[in-house]
Design an enzyme around this catalytic site. Structure first.
Site, PDB file in Angstrom:
ATOM      1  N   THR A 111       0.908  -1.309  -0.032  1.00  0.00           N
ATOM      2  CA  THR A 111      -0.026  -0.011  -0.056  1.00  0.00           C
ATOM      3  C   THR A 111       1.096   1.319  -0.069  1.00  0.00           C
ATOM      4  O   THR A 111       1.358   1.627  -1.084  1.00  0.00           O
ATOM      5  CB  THR A 111      -1.016   0.101   1.144  1.00  0.00           C
ATOM      6  N   LYS A 169       3.375  -7.344   3.681  1.00  0.00           N
ATOM      7  CA  LYS A 169       3.608  -5.880   3.433  1.00  0.00           C
ATOM      8  C   LYS A 169       3.009  -5.199   5.032  1.00  0.00           C
ATOM      9  O   LYS A 169       2.425  -6.073   5.586  1.00  0.00           O
ATOM     10  CB  LYS A 169       2.288  -5.476   2.356  1.00  0.00           C
ATOM     11  N   THR A 220      -1.792  -2.042   8.086  1.00  0.00           N
ATOM     12  CA  THR A 220      -2.118  -3.578   8.173  1.00  0.00           C
ATOM     13  C   THR A 220      -1.065  -4.320   7.508  1.00  0.00           C
ATOM     14  O   THR A 220      -0.176  -4.150   6.786  1.00  0.00           O
ATOM     15  CB  THR A 220      -3.394  -3.871   7.084  1.00  0.00           C
ATOM     16  N   GLU A 277       6.095   3.575  10.127  1.00  0.00           N
ATOM     17  CA  GLU A 277       5.828   5.055   9.609  1.00  0.00           C
ATOM     18  C   GLU A 277       6.934   6.070  10.263  1.00  0.00           C
ATOM     19  O   GLU A 277       6.925   6.274  11.738  1.00  0.00           O
ATOM     20  CB  GLU A 277       4.489   5.613  10.231  1.00  0.00           C
ATOM     21  N   ASN A 328       0.792  10.612   9.558  1.00  0.00           N
ATOM     22  CA  ASN A 328      -0.672  10.439  10.077  1.00  0.00           C
ATOM     23  C   ASN A 328      -1.437  11.518  10.504  1.00  0.00           C
ATOM     24  O   ASN A 328      -2.739  11.431  10.695  1.00  0.00           O
ATOM     25  CB  ASN A 328      -0.460   9.328  11.405  1.00  0.00           C
ATOM     26  N   SER A 352      -7.380  12.586   4.570  1.00  0.00           N
ATOM     27  CA  SER A 352      -7.699  11.369   3.944  1.00  0.00           C
ATOM     28  C   SER A 352      -8.636  11.930   2.784  1.00  0.00           C
ATOM     29  O   SER A 352      -9.070  12.804   2.735  1.00  0.00           O
ATOM     30  CB  SER A 352      -8.528  10.566   4.844  1.00  0.00           C
TER      31      SER A 352
END
Lengths: 408, 408
Positions: free
Chosen positions: A162, A188, A199, A280, A403, A408
């Site tokens: 992703t 991943k 995920t 991240e 984040n 989004s």
């Protein structure tokens, strides 16, 4: 969605050369589930005789695909099998429509490949709360099935990404008196998927011969010491899935083979560490070991308290040898500890012992150690013989940027 | 140490006008424990007849001063009492020397004020792992005792600050048929203390008349719904201390007075909220309520999982109405939940229900709501009648800057 401009500074130098696993074939395709201009669906076909085992997220809000896999994973069938994975949409928190989409995909795969639907496993990763456009996936199945090939695993590692900053693969070969056994896996994880959490998806393939039940037991045991011992931000995905398929086509029985177990452990640990290394915003890879605990559960509780503490993780990001925050994390964990028996080390450097900073410790030595890209923190509790090790990364401005700064 | 240039954007408009509490006198002084050019030690003297109650950190690595307070707090004596607090050095993880320093301070206070040592309580907040220079404190005791005054509580609120961006105080007055009862309190917390974690210290004073045991029971109960229901970064200090002293000098018995309890609750909640509003880097004040739980423990577990989730907290920082991360946090918490029964609201906006996004919800409405400085997240589990509310702040670049960018 966050644009990923840089590969993690903690990434391995190169993607490994994955061997072909007899009985396993792979294909990947651009289905346009969400992304444009990149592969986003992978199909694995597994020959008759393959056993499939798995472990899954413990989240109470598991996605439809996870629930479907869990329903099927105890099946002792050795008919052929398939795994289909899409990136871009997690099909999570999508209510009854989510169940319908999962069934639509797995039924279509079963029909295309001539398999019972109970032998088709699927995963979805990406945005949550949006209906999965499953027609875009099923429209590509005949294309995928025609292009299945034994050397397609590296392409599959690309297709399941992703916002991972690098593709993740690992392999080991076990030489036995009866011939070689190969293990190869892809993963991943830890890339951010707006508006969703990271995920972790892992698929491991081997040509070893082994029954489902002992393989499942081995996988579950090793999972505790690998994927269940890593943490990026203490958050848990609704979709985490690990599937392990053994085709049996090497003809080598590994039921009680310690070498096989050790190599499977190595592949799983390597992939788990790669997930952390792609955490991240990560700039430091951190190993936290707690020894001298009264019980293994206590050791693990302390290790996770340290690894998940925002204050510990920001100190590491700042290259600050802040052992006081480690004392704090141990104190808050809830597991047994005696402040005056603690010993704390950074790598080989003795930092604190017997309830106070070591007389030989200097801040300069600690600060110099903290400049390494890989940091080892060891805490001995002085209470018993049990221990636990977990892996994490630091907490940086990069994490906040990924984040918080992107909508989004 | 991080320099604090700005007052938190969530700070109250002004420090309240604290009333005098008959029987309580205060003094503050520059002792140079660590800071220069500011008050860093406060002394409170409490007249004979005062009962003292308290609650403390549950950390397993509690500081020497906390352990000393806990030893003394069950004493039913109504002799005079004293509280001495220093900022700049936490006297935590300092081994036997820490115990010695605490005793040196409390013994000297007892001697100066003519009190039994068992009635002298102390707190220390600041760096950990460094010996407390207790001589600097004891050298100021005669000066402090000479300057004790009934109107010194606001000065005490200043003296106990570490890197708090504002002083914290709160007060309520209860009118009864027998006369007025006053409650006034001060707190510090959530300022960063290099190289240490945030510490919360709270001191509340009242002229109410009540025995120690019922007051302690009331304090412990209210503490669960106030200070034990706030979280900035899930980390727990070794030194958290809350002391409540009742001088009895109003002559009004409040043993079963619901108004007194309500006002004590209001003071505690106000101070707890001020600590959150001064959370490191905070730009949003967040209330998380979980309703419809099978048990209160389940509701609290879910509420804290949401409030402590780095992904939820960064989404709020980014003004992103990311309800998927709330579903994730509920899923990982370990408490009972049914994905398909969840209802999620931002303020009055219905976001998700019955396992999917609400048909009436729009991202625009959610995004507009997220621009508020105070955010309410409500989750109904649809399983029972129990509920819980906790308060937190967002996770921002400011938090990383305070905790990672500055070296200790």
């Amino acid at each position: 969605m966050a644009s990923i401009e840089h590969v993690s500074p903690l990434a391995p130098k190169a993607f490994p050369d994955l061997p072909e696993i007899a009985g396993a074939r792979f294909a990947s395709v651009e289905a346009g589930v969400k992304y444009a201009g990149r592969m986003d669906v992978m199909l694995a076909h597994l020959a008759p005789g393959t056993v499939v085992t798995g472990v899954f997220t413990k989240s109470a809000t598991r996605s439809a695909a996870v629930l479907d896999c869990q329903d099927k994973i105890g099946d002792d069938s050795d008919l052929g099998a398939a795994i289909l994975v899409n990136a871009g949409n997690a099909n999570a928190f999508t209510g009854k429509n989510g169940v319908h989409s999962t069934k639509a995909v797995t039924n279509a795969v079963a029909e295309t490949l001539g398999l019972p639907e109970t032998r088709v496993f699927s995963s979805s990763t990406g945005v949550i709360g949006e209906p999965l456009p499953h027609d875009r996936i099923t429209a590509k199945l005949s294309d995928l099935s025609e292009r299945l090939s034994a050397d397609g695993m590296a392409g599959a590692a690309e297709a399941i990404r992703t916002t991972d900053t690098f593709a993740k693969g690992s392999t080991r070969t076990i030489s036995t008196s009866n011939g070689d056994v190969k293990i190869a896996g892809i993963a991943k994880g830890s890339g951010m998927i707006a508006p969703d959490m990271a995920t972790m998806l892992v698929y491991i393939f081997t040509d070893a011969k082994i029954d489902r039940a002992p393989l499942q037991a081995m996988l579950s045991e090793l999972n505790e010491r690998t994927f269940n011992s890593i943490t990026v931000d203490s958050d848990t995905s609704t979709s985490d899935t690990l599937l392990l398929a053994a085709t049996g086509q090497s003809g080598v029985d590994v039921t009680n083979d310690a070498d096989f177990k050790a190599c499977l452990h190595a592949v799983m640990l390597d992939l788990a560490h790669q997930v952390v290394r792609d955490g991240e915003g990560a700039t430091k890879f951190v190993e936290v070991s707690v020894t001298g605990a009264a019980t293994e559960a206590d050791a693990r509780t302390h290790a996770l308290a340290i690894a998940n503490s925002p204050l510990v993780k920001t100190a590491i990001a700042g290259e600050d040898p802040n052992w006081g925050r480690i004392v704090m994390a141990i104190g808050k964990s809830g597991a047994a500890a005696d402040r005056d028996l603690l010993t704390i080390r950074f790598g080989d450097i003795l930092v604190a012992e017997a309830g106070w900073v070591s007389p030989d410790y200097t801040e300069d030595a600690g600060a110099a150690y903290m400049q390494n890209a890989s940091i080892q923190i060891t805490v001995d509790l002085g209470l018993g013989e049990s221990s636990s090790t977990v892996w994490t990364c630091d907490l940086t401005h990069g994490y906040i940027t990924i984040n918080a700064d992107y909508r989004s």
